[in-house]
Design a protein around this motif. Structure first.
Motif: not given
Length: 982
Positions: A251, A254, A267, A299-300, A303
């Motif tokens: 997070s 991100r 992304d 990273f994903h 989301s």
């Protein structure tokens, strides 16, 4: 659930309050910092509450792999969703036939729907044993009743979503071609120029943030920071702590991505794609989300898209794939290749592999490995199967583990003196083997320096990176005596650059066919390194088939894969013994990619030859090269005729002479081959000679004047015209076309002028004597002397079309060295040498051989040597002219001496008078009357007999028969035959 503020009864309410107070304290009030901190907690809360368990990972992280192995044994999920290109799923079962690391590859040679300049397209996903994705794959494939579903975008969508519309757009900002320090380029480039797809690209995309972390963490690069502050603390952490920390890191990175550029949109589209695929699978199979596990990059995992979760919005439409045909396979990978492609620090993947092995011993966690995996132990496989049958325990609801983790001071591991001492001894031993003057004192220095550096960096236990710095400081000193420096030696000692291998069963049909056809060599061709193959085809004729395969591999694979040491293959020539250096195991990736183009070497080579011949940049020279290769490697008359016919069209369409030298060389070789091996020349080569003759005659005047056309190219044109002249004339060409082309040529360049003179000598419009006179005039003119080397360059190039001028060229060079003073000769001598070396290096041997024939072979003979061009040339009829001429007309005495001949001439001329009796005066003799009546005839007869006494006539009167022979050649020949009969 609230997307931004979380739920009132959230487990992270206390943490949210503490972060809000901290933001207000440090920032002096609510601002962007508070929004970021609270947003991070919301992201963690949202991911933790998702019914379908999200498992965040980092690429090639031992901590992620360890946590994955633990979680799989506890949860025993029935469906594993994996962040990997969905079209690569059929290949994963072949991993058991390989030795890791390997990469799953999608390859497209012919593109349809993408720019043609992008071709070929390649996507790779490297897999190592110390990775969470391998643990998930091994669990799913070897556990009955478990389904593995790949949910990431397809390989086709990787290029559809290319944000910069470039085929080199990667998922990282780093240059994929950068190799690790000290790592051979071949090992660092095992993935080639492929686009890399990795699970868990967890690295700050905010440059200032990464710089801040590295500076305050007292580390050199990101890999060291991750090892020190994430890998070590999470190595022994529980499942909830691991997940929440990874969610928090993902997070943070991100939310600190700068801007809202194309990469951010890609992304987010990937996340929408994956959640859309998972919801579709859940709906189609009716699987309970509680029985599933979603493995993706941290990273994903954090989301914020609307499609996130099993209850997310179904608003994302997946675009259809293009018409591009993709092929799939496994290629060998290596630690260095992974580091180079994804921008990791040199040696970081090797160190991660070592840490994975140590973590398994320390924690006694049993990892998952595919049954039959190369290097796997049977006992380990049995234990894994036994552990898979365990019944998962009931899980308590997730609690806040972040608060305790963030407040807890860093764990200071006790110094493992035995491990550090072993490292110090091993590096000194390795350094001595590589030429360093290291001793026991250096081992002690490395040991103490490692502890000192760790203390300066606030670490109780030296990390492998601290030890590496200490070894470089204490051992390397100023110079590197060998091929490897100390930093590279530490990487090797920590595990080295492990290189994977694709097993025989996982190879494409073409690669297996190559190994089968080379089996008579009795070599282990799948092993890395160079192996020597000896082929004695005289005693073992079956090796001729192996020789054919090796020559095709040399043509198709990169340099070094198959390198001939002894033996050659030319048109019309075959070796009976050959020696090869083979490195097929090292170049296994290139061999596998050949399998994407066809099922046999012959098919791939034919396709390659057609692509080269029919490509948009094909020239007549490249097409002729394809014809030659078709004859050499395939022995295909059909393909050679087809490509040769195409060469006619390409040659006729060319408007430049750039490829003339290559065209001349190749067409000469092909013509010589067909003349010696075929009863009749192929029709295409006859047409090529005819077309080329007319084509180059047309371009010749323009090429002589064109400044861009070099003298070598013009010489090659003339070489084609003169060497193909006999064949072209026999096919109906007109020599007048060449004569007119030469007559219309008016070059300004001195070298081309000399070349034109040579062409005129070959055509007979300029004699050798006139050519020598022009060379003498050049040396007599002081204004032309500085340009004389360029004239000589033209003469040397003229040896290509007119090799018979070698003696004239030697004479021209010798006269310059003999006549010019040193003050003139020495300044342009370097120009002469460089001109000849750069423009006519291949013609110099012909000139040297001619000079060796003319000049004396011994030094003492040089003083008395006279150049042959200065000697008086003997006249051809000198012997017949040895008799002195009588006064008056020689024909008057000649004709009476041959009465039968004189009668025959008189009859031809209509003279009926007979001979005067003997003893009468000369005036009464019929020969005198004949001479007076027909002086021209007498002149012709005298010339035929070699009599050059001349007329005794009236003063100033020209000899009346001087031009008879030139005007009446038929009469002269008739008289010659009559005189011979008489």
């Amino acid at each position: 659930m609230n997307r931004t503020g979380g739920t009132p009864d959230s487990a992270f309410s206390a943490l949210r309050g503490q972060l809000q107070e901290a933001a207000a304290t440090f920032a002096g009030g609510p601002d962007a910092l508070e929004s970021i901190l609270l947003g991070m907690v919301d992201d963690v809360d949202r991911a933790v509450r998702e019914p379908l368990e999200v498992f965040p990972v980092c690429h090639h992280s031992p901590a992620s792999a360890l946590a994955m192995a633990r979680r799989l044994r506890e949860k025993q999920p029935k469906v594993v969703y994996l962040e990997l290109c969905e079209d690569m799923a059929p290949l994963l079962t072949e991993l058991r036939n390989c030795r890791l690391p390997v990469a799953v590859q999608a390859f497209a040679g012919d593109v349809d729907g993408f720019p043609q300049e992008w071709a070929p397209l390649s996507v790779v996903a490297p897999i190592t044993e110390a990775s969470a994705e391998y643990q998930a794959i091994a669990y799913a494939l070897d556990t009955p009743g478990v389904e593995l579903v790949l949910v990431d975008r397809s390989s086709d969508h990787v290029f559809q979503w290319d944000p910069r519309n470039e085929p080199t757009a990667k998922d990282t900002d780093d240059d994929p071609g950068t190799s690790a320090d000290g790592v051979p380029e071949a090992e660092a480039a095992l993935h080639g120029e492929a686009v890399g797809v990795e699970i868990g690209d967890l690295r700050p995309r905010f440059a200032e943030l990464e710089e801040h972390l590295l500076r305050h963490g007292k580390v050199r690069h990101w890999s060291e920071w991750w090892h020190q502050y994430v890998e070590v603390p999470l190595g022994d952490g529980d499942h909830d702590t691991y997940r929440q920390v990874m969610f928090l890191i993902g997070s943070l990175f991100r939310r600190l991505v700068p801007g809202d550029g194309a990469r951010v949109r890609v992304d987010e589209d990937r996340e929408r794609y994956m959640w859309t695929r998972m919801r579709a699978h859940l709906a189609a199979t009716g699987t309970d989300p509680e029985d599933c596990l979603y493995v993706c990059g941290a990273f994903h995992a954090a989301s914020r898209v609307e499609e996130f979760g099993v209850h997310g919005a179904d608003t994302f439409e997946i675009s259809p794939r293009t018409a591009t045909t993709w092929q799939y396979g496994l290629i060998p990978s290596s630690h260095a290749a992974i580091e180079a492609q994804f921008g990791l620090a040199p040696g970081s993947v090797s160190i991660a592999s070592t840490e994975w092995t140590k973590a398994l011993k320390r924690t006694r966690v049993q990892p998952y490995r595919l049954a039959g995996q190369a290097g796997a132990k049977k006992s380990a496989a049995k234990k894994a199967r036994g552990a898979q049958a365990a019944v998962p325990a009931q899980e308590p609801p997730a609690a806040d583990r972040l608060s305790g983790f963030l407040r807890r001071p860093p764990v200071l591991d006790a110094l493992d003196e035995a491990e550090l001492l072993g490292w110090s001894v091993d590096i000194v031993r390795a350094a001595r083997r590589n030429g360093y003057l290291a001793s026991t004192a250096d081992a002690i220095a490395v040991f103490e320096t490692s502890i000192l550096l760790a203390g300066m960096r606030d670490r109780a236990k030296p990390t492998p990176y601290d030890f590496q710095d200490a070894a470089v400081t204490c051992i390397e000193k100023d110079t590197v005596p060998g091929r490897r420096d100390v930093r590279r030696l530490v990487e090797i000692m920590m595990g080295g650059d492990r290189i994977g291998q694709v097993g025989y069963e996982a190879l494409p049909p073409l690669a297996r066919d190559v190994y089968d056809r080379l089996a008579p060599l009795e070599l282990k061709l799948q092993q890395r390194g160079v192996q020597r193959a000896l082929l004695d085809m005289a005693s073992r004729p079956e090796l001729r088939a192996c020789s054919d395969v090796l020559w095709m591999l040399r043509r198709l694979l990169p340099h070094g894969a198959a390198r001939p040491i002894m033996g050659e293959r030319r048109l019309g020539e075959r070796s009976i013994q050959e020696s090869w250096d083979l490195a097929l195991g090292t170049h296994q990736r290139a061999l596998i990619e050949l399998g994407y183009e066809g099922v046999s070497l012959e098919q791939v080579l034919e396709q390659r030859l057609r692509q080269e011949a029919y490509g948009p940049r094909a020239t007549a020279a490249t097409v002729l090269a394809a014809v030659e290769d078709a004859v050499l490697y395939l022995g295909s008359r059909r393909l050679a005729d087809e490509l040769g016919t195409h060469a006619l069209k390409v040659l006729a369409a060319e408007r430049s002479v750039d490829g003339a030298p290559e065209v001349l060389r190749r067409v000469r070789a092909l013509l010589a081959y067909y003349r010696t091996s075929e009863p009749v020349l192929p029709s295409w080569i006859e047409s090529f000679a005819k077309t080329g003759y007319a084509h180059y005659c047309t371009l010749l005047p323009t090429a002589f004047r064109d400044e861009d056309a070099t003298v070598g190219q013009v010489a090659a044109m003339l070489g084609f015209l003169f060497s193909m002249e006999s064949l072209a004339l026999s096919l109906g060409c007109d020599r007048t076309q060449l004569e007119l082309a030469v007559a219309q040529s008016h070059p300004d360049d001195p070298s081309k002028t000399a070349l034109l003179w040579a062409a005129q000598v070959q055509l007979g419009t300029l004699s050798r004597a006139e050519l020598r006179a022009r060379c003498e005039a050049l040396l007599d003119n002081p204004l032309v002397v500085p340009a004389y080397p360029r004239y000589l360059s033209g003469f040397v190039h003229a040896l290509e079309p007119v090799p018979g001028l070698a003696d004239v060229v030697v004479e021209a060079v010798s006269n310059a060295f003999g006549r010019l003073p040193d003050a003139v000769l020495l300044p342009w001598l370097p120009l002469l040498i460089t001109t000849l070396r750069s423009g006519a290096a291949d013609l110099a041997p012909l000139l040297i051989r001619e000079a060796g024939r003319i000049f004396p072979g011994r030094l003492e003979a040089l003083d008395a040597w006279v150049p042959p061009w200065r000697l008086q040339q003997p006249e051809p009829f000198a012997a017949r002219r040895a008799q002195p001429a009588a006064p008056g007309r020689r024909g008057a005495a000649l004709l009476p001496a041959h009465p039968a001949t004189c009668d025959a001439v008189a009859d031809l001329l209509g003279c009926t008078e007979g001979w005067a009796p003997a003893g009468t005066g000369a005036a009464a003799r019929p020969g005198a009357e004949l001479l007076a009546t027909h002086p021209a005839t007498c002149d012709a007869v005298a010339e035929l007999l070699g009599c050059d006494g001349g007329w005794v006539a009236a003063a100033g009167a020209p000899p009346p028969g001087a031009t008879l022979t030139a005007r009446h050649p038929a009469t002269s020949k008739a008289l010659e035959s009559l005189l011979a009969r008489a």
